[in-house]
Write a protein that holds these residues in place. Structure first.
Motif, PDB file in Angstrom:
ATOM      1  N   VAL A  33     -27.513 -28.076  19.702  1.00 55.92           N
ATOM      2  CA  VAL A  33     -27.940 -29.227  20.716  1.00 55.92           C
ATOM      3  C   VAL A  33     -27.468 -30.123  21.927  1.00 55.92           C
ATOM      4  N   GLY A  34     -26.011 -29.910  21.636  1.00 52.50           N
ATOM      5  CA  GLY A  34     -25.184 -30.509  22.740  1.00 52.50           C
ATOM      6  C   GLY A  34     -25.365 -29.413  23.723  1.00 52.50           C
ATOM      7  N   ASP A  35     -24.990 -28.135  23.669  1.00 58.32           N
ATOM      8  CA  ASP A  35     -25.465 -27.747  24.926  1.00 58.32           C
ATOM      9  C   ASP A  35     -26.556 -27.718  25.615  1.00 58.32           C
ATOM     10  N   ARG A  36     -28.052 -27.910  24.555  1.00 57.71           N
ATOM     11  CA  ARG A  36     -29.292 -27.912  25.802  1.00 57.71           C
ATOM     12  C   ARG A  36     -28.928 -29.009  26.171  1.00 57.71           C
ATOM     13  N   VAL A  37     -28.995 -30.009  25.218  1.00 57.03           N
ATOM     14  CA  VAL A  37     -28.361 -31.548  26.258  1.00 57.03           C
ATOM     15  C   VAL A  37     -28.062 -31.280  27.793  1.00 57.03           C
TER      16      VAL A  37
ATOM     17  N   LEU B  88     -30.634 -43.662  25.253  1.00 55.81           N
ATOM     18  CA  LEU B  88     -29.086 -44.208  24.400  1.00 55.81           C
ATOM     19  C   LEU B  88     -28.616 -42.553  24.221  1.00 55.81           C
ATOM     20  N   ASP B  89     -29.728 -42.382  22.849  1.00 52.43           N
ATOM     21  CA  ASP B  89     -28.668 -41.491  22.011  1.00 52.43           C
ATOM     22  C   ASP B  89     -28.601 -40.023  22.936  1.00 52.43           C
ATOM     23  N   ALA B  90     -29.561 -39.614  23.576  1.00 55.98           N
ATOM     24  CA  ALA B  90     -29.253 -38.558  24.079  1.00 55.98           C
ATOM     25  C   ALA B  90     -27.785 -38.754  25.082  1.00 55.98           C
ATOM     26  N   PHE B  91     -27.714 -39.868  25.522  1.00 55.17           N
ATOM     27  CA  PHE B  91     -26.515 -40.496  26.652  1.00 55.17           C
ATOM     28  C   PHE B  91     -25.375 -39.996  25.180  1.00 55.17           C
ATOM     29  N   GLY B  92     -25.576 -40.075  24.466  1.00 57.23           N
ATOM     30  CA  GLY B  92     -24.188 -40.314  23.279  1.00 57.23           C
ATOM     31  C   GLY B  92     -24.005 -39.170  22.938  1.00 57.23           C
ATOM     32  N   VAL B  93     -25.073 -37.788  23.203  1.00 56.36           N
ATOM     33  CA  VAL B  93     -25.323 -36.395  22.656  1.00 56.36           C
ATOM     34  C   VAL B  93     -24.557 -35.588  23.518  1.00 56.36           C
ATOM     35  N   LEU B  94     -24.148 -36.168  24.545  1.00 62.98           N
ATOM     36  CA  LEU B  94     -24.281 -35.148  25.455  1.00 62.98           C
ATOM     37  C   LEU B  94     -22.288 -35.582  26.057  1.00 62.98           C
ATOM     38  N   VAL B  95     -22.378 -37.553  25.973  1.00 64.90           N
ATOM     39  CA  VAL B  95     -20.803 -37.555  26.015  1.00 64.90           C
ATOM     40  C   VAL B  95     -20.713 -36.569  24.554  1.00 64.90           C
ATOM     41  N   ASP B  96     -21.165 -36.343  23.643  1.00 63.35           N
ATOM     42  CA  ASP B  96     -20.106 -35.519  22.420  1.00 63.35           C
ATOM     43  C   ASP B  96     -19.982 -34.265  22.739  1.00 63.35           C
ATOM     44  N   ALA B  97     -21.261 -33.762  23.257  1.00 62.50           N
ATOM     45  CA  ALA B  97     -21.420 -32.377  23.796  1.00 62.50           C
ATOM     46  C   ALA B  97     -19.731 -32.025  25.084  1.00 62.50           C
ATOM     47  N   ILE B  98     -19.699 -33.150  25.531  1.00 57.64           N
ATOM     48  CA  ILE B  98     -18.498 -33.383  26.410  1.00 57.64           C
ATOM     49  C   ILE B  98     -17.105 -33.358  26.177  1.00 57.64           C
TER      50      ILE B  98
END
Length: 109
Positions: A20-24, A47-57
């Motif tokens: 999911v992180g890669d997809r985001v 904001l949840d999607a932004f959090g997933v992005l931050v975690d993935a980065i």
């Protein structure tokens, strides 16, 4: 801040979280909004999607983290320029404060 997307905060993410992180990251690189990404990945808020992005980065190698943060900061620059055109000072200040918080969250990843 942590992602409110229901993803575990364990140091070893699940295969699903990684995917999911890669997809985001891919969707954001295509220019998708966080609202659209949230809908696509099935989280409640942008904001949840932004959090997933931050975690993935944060899980990427350092050189890639730097590149991805720079790309996102450029997108936030564009958003900030649009917000500054808002004539309602109260709304503008509130939104600019939110952008500052997103930048801090991104920098801390």
């Amino acid at each position: 801040m942590s992602a409110n997307a229901g993803w575990s905060s364990a140091s070893t993410p699940s295969a699903e979280e990684l995917g999911v992180g890669d997809r985001v990251i891919a969707l954001r690189s295509e220019g998708r909004s966080f609202a659209a990404i949230a809908t696509t990945i099935g989280v409640g808020r942008s904001l949840d999607a932004f959090g997933v992005l931050v975690d993935a980065i944060a899980r990427r190698p350092p050189a890639e983290q730097t590149k991805l943060r720079a790309e996102e900061n450029k997108r936030l620059d564009v958003l900030e320029r649009r917000i500054r055109q808002n004539g309602d000072a109260t709304e503008r200040d509130h939104k600019l404060s939110s952008v500052r918080k997103l930048r801090q969250w991104l920098a801390a990843s």
